[in-house]
Scaffold this motif. Structure first.
Motif, PDB file in Angstrom:
ATOM      1  N   ILE A 212       0.836  -1.202   0.000  1.00 59.97           N
ATOM      2  CA  ILE A 212       0.000   0.000   0.000  1.00 59.97           C
ATOM      3  C   ILE A 212       0.866   1.245   0.000  1.00 59.97           C
ATOM      4  N   ALA A 213       2.007   1.175   0.736  1.00 60.78           N
ATOM      5  CA  ALA A 213       2.911   2.328   0.742  1.00 60.78           C
ATOM      6  C   ALA A 213       3.416   2.602  -0.666  1.00 60.78           C
ATOM      7  N   ASN A 216       0.722   4.200  -2.615  1.00 53.05           N
ATOM      8  CA  ASN A 216       0.594   5.605  -2.205  1.00 53.05           C
ATOM      9  C   ASN A 216       1.629   6.464  -2.924  1.00 53.05           C
ATOM     10  N   GLN A 217       2.879   5.939  -3.009  1.00 53.31           N
ATOM     11  CA  GLN A 217       3.934   6.694  -3.664  1.00 53.31           C
ATOM     12  C   GLN A 217       3.596   6.897  -5.140  1.00 53.31           C
ATOM     13  N   PHE A 220       1.084   9.613  -5.363  1.00 48.54           N
ATOM     14  CA  PHE A 220       1.663  10.954  -5.185  1.00 48.54           C
ATOM     15  C   PHE A 220       2.377  11.402  -6.452  1.00 48.54           C
ATOM     16  N   GLU A 242      -8.207   7.909   5.472  1.00 46.10           N
ATOM     17  CA  GLU A 242      -7.534   8.785   4.517  1.00 46.10           C
ATOM     18  C   GLU A 242      -6.185   9.215   5.097  1.00 46.10           C
ATOM     19  N   ILE A 243      -5.319   9.652   4.200  1.00 47.65           N
ATOM     20  CA  ILE A 243      -3.978  10.012   4.650  1.00 47.65           C
ATOM     21  C   ILE A 243      -3.998  11.414   5.252  1.00 47.65           C
ATOM     22  N   ASP A 245      -1.763  14.512   7.447  1.00 49.72           N
ATOM     23  CA  ASP A 245      -0.489  15.020   7.909  1.00 49.72           C
ATOM     24  C   ASP A 245      -0.546  15.134   9.431  1.00 49.72           C
TER      25      ASP A 245
ATOM     26  N   ARG B  37     -10.400   3.762  15.101  1.00 53.00           N
ATOM     27  CA  ARG B  37      -9.750   5.063  15.263  1.00 53.00           C
ATOM     28  C   ARG B  37      -9.772   5.520  16.715  1.00 53.00           C
ATOM     29  N   LYS B 169       5.784   9.926   4.348  1.00 50.01           N
ATOM     30  CA  LYS B 169       4.471  10.206   3.752  1.00 50.01           C
ATOM     31  C   LYS B 169       3.746   8.991   3.162  1.00 50.01           C
ATOM     32  N   PRO B 170       4.415   8.127   2.364  1.00 49.37           N
ATOM     33  CA  PRO B 170       3.654   6.999   1.796  1.00 49.37           C
ATOM     34  C   PRO B 170       3.155   6.024   2.851  1.00 49.37           C
ATOM     35  N   PHE B 171       3.786   6.013   4.031  1.00 45.53           N
ATOM     36  CA  PHE B 171       3.386   5.056   5.055  1.00 45.53           C
ATOM     37  C   PHE B 171       2.277   5.579   5.953  1.00 45.53           C
ATOM     38  N   ARG B 172       1.828   6.812   5.739  1.00 40.58           N
ATOM     39  CA  ARG B 172       0.772   7.358   6.595  1.00 40.58           C
ATOM     40  C   ARG B 172      -0.553   6.670   6.325  1.00 40.58           C
ATOM     41  N   GLY B 173      -1.380   6.566   7.359  1.00 36.97           N
ATOM     42  CA  GLY B 173      -2.698   5.953   7.169  1.00 36.97           C
ATOM     43  C   GLY B 173      -2.633   4.437   7.297  1.00 36.97           C
ATOM     44  N   MET B 174      -3.202   3.766   6.280  1.00 37.06           N
ATOM     45  CA  MET B 174      -3.302   2.307   6.311  1.00 37.06           C
ATOM     46  C   MET B 174      -1.995   1.563   6.597  1.00 37.06           C
ATOM     47  N   PRO B 175      -0.885   1.849   5.871  1.00 36.58           N
ATOM     48  CA  PRO B 175       0.312   1.043   6.087  1.00 36.58           C
ATOM     49  C   PRO B 175       0.778   1.015   7.533  1.00 36.58           C
ATOM     50  N   LEU B 178      -1.386  -1.268   9.480  1.00 34.80           N
ATOM     51  CA  LEU B 178      -1.080  -2.666   9.172  1.00 34.80           C
ATOM     52  C   LEU B 178       0.210  -3.112   9.845  1.00 34.80           C
TER      53      LEU B 178
END
Lengths: 287, 195
Positions: A212-213, A216-217, A220, A242-243, A245, B37, B169-175, B178
């Protein structure tokens, strides 16, 4: 051809080919839409398990899509969900019995996850979103495309987990002791120590997290190029993720707290004023 | 007598900790990832699951024992079970709304979500495969749901803590969620010594 009629990869919308490619690539259920995660994690301990599960799901998906599309004018809107469930469950029972008869080893290996195809959100999602609104042929190919997209994704995940965790590929020893690769490369490969955790439960979570990461990349990068990414990301049952910050989350929380404090102070001041007013009126009455 | 009690205890421990429904069988992942959450909502979801899964285990096993098995219709179990579970959830929701309003207010939001929870069907099917009696399957359902509650509340606690962490950043949220569950799964494999 107007732009509105264009579907996936420039093919005309709702033709069999377009539906097929849409499910396989553009709206891949596992990698792009991220639905149907339970079987994805549970059965991918080896590539062959993933492949069998994927093909069984494809069969159910294609046929249930076709039947639901045939019956879409007969089924009343209010009872459509139970009706869909019955259709899907019938095909799942069919698959279950066939597998029990002809591939008993796979039936044993997949166990409870075969009947659980019924509650796979991909199947129900496609019935609701596509098959109940479109003709039989595109619905059938939509099912095949989605199913094969799912199959490819979970087979690849299974392949990786099997290779890292056990050193095998479709039950053939590639890495680790007893490697079938000949020559010096084979000697080099046989030194590999399998990382057992990847075929255990925790490995499934780790592999999916990394996958998933990566998606996501990719998302982006596409966004940077200014492409439409609205279809990407966590959908279906896990949609509240959702992602965010972390700094912004913290700022928002602090803001909320500050607002609440200000409100509380206002209430206090008001209370003081009313008390003062009441006291004032009491004094007046006394006079 | 002691034998039955020991048997039931071992079923409870196996179902709730050793074979934890989420972390070792991957059933019910959707609510596990979706409703974790906040600790309070996670606990509410867990309680709704305890209620529905215990009831569903009892009812589906009774249907299997008294209707499907005697009539030699056990190949219909998947269809029958999913329909029964869907109806049961609807019925429980209507019953609570009418008669136990306080319980409905605390669990009501989560009840429709449970129909899509594969843990319910998974437990019902496992009870049949393991050949459990009525009491055993109810206990197994209850313990499985307790295991689910333990897992989801722990995950919610972890998520509340890591919300402010600065993650790539890509690891935010779901990853991240998990990865947290992966660590929990490793921790839960320790319980296999209890078997």
């Amino acid at each position: 051809m107007s732009n509105e009629n264009k579907g996936a990869l420039g093919f005309t919308k709702d033709t069999p080919m377009e539906r097929f490619l849409n499910g396989l690539i553009i709206e891949n259920p596992t990698l792009v839409l991220m639905i149907g995660m339970c079987p994805t994690l549970a059965v991918t301990t080896s590539a062959i398990n993933g492949l069998t599960m994927g093909l069984a799901t494809t069969f159910v998906l294609a046929l249930s899509n076709a039947v639901i599309s045939l019956l879409r004018k007969v089924i009343p809107d209010t009872v459509r969900i139970p009706a869909f469930i019955v259709v899907i469950a019938s095909f799942v029972t069919l698959v279950q019995l066939v597998m029990q008869a002809y591939v008993p080893t796979m039936y044993e290996a997949l166990g409870v996850y075969i009947p659980l195809i019924v509650v796979n959100c991909i199947i129900f999602g496609r019935a609701e979103a596509y098959a109940s609104k479109h003709d039989v042929l595109p619905s059938f190919f939509d099912g095949i495309g989605m199913g094969l997209g799912f199959t490819c994704a979970i087979t690849v995940i299974g392949l990786f987990r099997e290779l890292i965790g056990g050193g095998t590929m479709f039950n053939v020893q590639i890495l680790g002791e007893g490697s079938v690769v000949p020559g010096p490369a084979g000697y080099f490969f046989s030194l590999y120590q399998p990382v057992r955790i990847f075929i255990q439960q925790a490995g499934a979570f780790i592999v999916l997290a990394v996958l998933i990461a990566i998606m996501n990349q990719v998302k982006f990068n596409l966004e940077k190029k200014g492409k439409d990414t609205s279809k990407f990301g966590v959908g279906g049952c896990c949609s509240d993720l959702e992602i965010k910050d972390p700094h912004k989350v913290k700022e928002e929380l602090l803001k909320k707290e500050a607002e609440e404090k200000a409100k509380a102070e206002e209430v206090k001041e008001e209370a003081k004023e009313t008390v003062a007013a009441a006291a004032g009126s009491g004094e007046e009455e006394n006079k | 007598m002691t034998d039955t009690i020991v048997g039931l205890l071992s079923i409870m421990i196996t179902a709730s900790l050793v074979n934890n429904v989420v972390l070792s069988q991957f059933l019910g992942l959707c609510p596990f990832l979706g409703v974790s959450r906040k600790t309070e909502t996670a606990f509410g979801m867990g309680m709704a699951c305890v209620f529905v899964i215990s009831l569903a285990s009892l009812v589906t096993n009774a249907i299997y024992k008294f209707i499907l098995h005697p009539l030699d219709l056990s190949f219909l179990q998947t269809i029958v079970f999913i329909m029964v579970i869907a109806m049961l959830v609807q019925f429980v929701e209507m019953f609570l709304k009418k008669f136990v309003v306080s319980l409905y207010q605390s669990l009501g939001v989560y009840l429709p979500l449970i129909t899509t929870n594969c843990a319910v069907l998974g437990v019902a099917l496992n009870n049949v495969t393991n050949g459990y009696s009525l009491l055993e399957s109810t206990i197994c359902g209850f313990a499985t749901a307790v295991g689910f509650t333990i897992a989801i509340v722990i995950l919610a606690g972890i998520r509340e803590k890591i919300e402010f962490n600065d993650i790539p950043k890509p690891f935010r949220g779901m990853p991240t969620v998990l990865l947290a569950s992966a660590l929990m799964a490793i921790a839960f494999t320790g319980f296999s010594a209890l078997r």
